[in-house]
Write a protein that holds these residues in place. Structure first.
Motif, mmCIF file in Angstrom:
data_model
loop_
_atom_site.group_PDB
_atom_site.id
_atom_site.type_symbol
_atom_site.label_atom_id
_atom_site.label_comp_id
_atom_site.label_asym_id
_atom_site.label_seq_id
_atom_site.Cartn_x
_atom_site.Cartn_y
_atom_site.Cartn_z
ATOM 1 N N GLN A 1 0.882 -1.311 -0.082
ATOM 2 C CA GLN A 1 -0.098 -0.066 0.058
ATOM 3 C C GLN A 1 0.955 1.225 0.007
ATOM 4 O O GLN A 1 0.667 2.203 -0.863
ATOM 5 N N LEU A 2 1.910 1.091 1.056
ATOM 6 C CA LEU A 2 2.855 2.482 0.908
ATOM 7 C C LEU A 2 3.479 2.635 -0.541
ATOM 8 O O LEU A 2 3.632 3.776 -0.977
ATOM 9 N N ASN A 3 4.033 1.674 -1.294
ATOM 10 C CA ASN A 3 4.486 1.462 -2.236
ATOM 11 C C ASN A 3 3.626 2.243 -3.350
ATOM 12 O O ASN A 3 4.207 3.122 -4.166
ATOM 13 N N HIS A 4 2.496 1.898 -3.519
ATOM 14 C CA HIS A 4 1.610 2.332 -4.389
ATOM 15 C C HIS A 4 1.070 3.619 -4.092
ATOM 16 O O HIS A 4 1.105 4.499 -5.037
ATOM 17 N N ILE A 5 1.048 4.335 -3.024
ATOM 18 C CA ILE A 5 0.892 5.499 -2.753
ATOM 19 C C ILE A 5 2.076 6.413 -3.027
ATOM 20 O O ILE A 5 1.967 7.456 -3.641
ATOM 21 N N ILE A 6 3.015 6.004 -2.710
ATOM 22 C CA ILE A 6 4.494 6.919 -2.817
ATOM 23 C C ILE A 6 4.518 6.985 -4.528
ATOM 24 O O ILE A 6 4.704 8.099 -4.940
#
Length: 186
Positions: free
Chosen positions: A36-41
């Motif tokens: 999720q963090l990778n997608h957001i960044i």
């Protein structure tokens, strides 16, 4: 074996199985959070469409908002060097990111490591990246983008990329805001 004797081991086996299942659940939860963090960044730095409510809820967990001032720190790895050392260098990159206190970082395929950091903390932590760059030059190049709201980090990311591109062979770090002639020559 005797039922009383076996019963002790069954209980132990059940406890071990429960621990293994719980560990697997925690690993899966951590993996989902990283994904999720990778997608957001990636969505933020590439200025991709994101559901704004989803993004705001996500940022709440990281105690920040879209209006907060951030800077992108980009570490570009030259993969022409010995690939066996790359995992060791990657470990030090992630340690450097962790030591800043920011949890907003990711790997961007093929050879970029990206940290979104609160702007007011960048100057205090710049020495971490200077030491990292000095230690692993010429394998890594580091660019610090300009200050922008989190919702406009694509601009900071682009300026960090420009800072990296402005570096000469013997240089390893550049801060976009301190560049002028280097941008034209780089």
């Amino acid at each position: 074996g005797e039922p009383e004797e076996v019963r002790k081991y069954v209980y132990l086996a059940q406890k071990i199985t429960a621990l293994i299942l719980r560990e697997h659940e925690l690993e899966q939860q951590e993996h989902n959070q990283k994904t999720q963090l990778n997608h957001i960044i990636r969505s933020i730095i590439n200025h991709d469409y994101l559901n704004i409510d989803y993004l705001k809820d996500f940022l709440k967990d990281y105690k920040t908002t879209l209006n907060a001032s951030y800077q992108t720190i980009l570490i570009k790895l030259d993969s022409r060097y010995n690939p066996s050392n790359l995992s060791m260098i990657e470990k030090y990159i992630y340690q450097a990111f962790e030591s800043t206190g920011s949890k907003l970082y990711t790997f961007n395929y093929a050879n970029e490591y990206i940290l979104l950091m609160e702007a007011e903390k960048v100057d205090k932590c710049l020495y971490i990246f200077e030491e990292l760059g000095q230690k692993y030059s010429p394998i890594i190049k580091i660019g610090v983008g300009r200050v922008a709201e989190l919702s406009h980090q694509h601009n900071s990311y682009q300026s960090a990329k420009l800072a990296v591109e402005s570096l000469f062979a013997d240089e390893y770090i550049a801060v976009f805001d301190s560049l002028d002639l280097e941008i034209l020559l780089g």
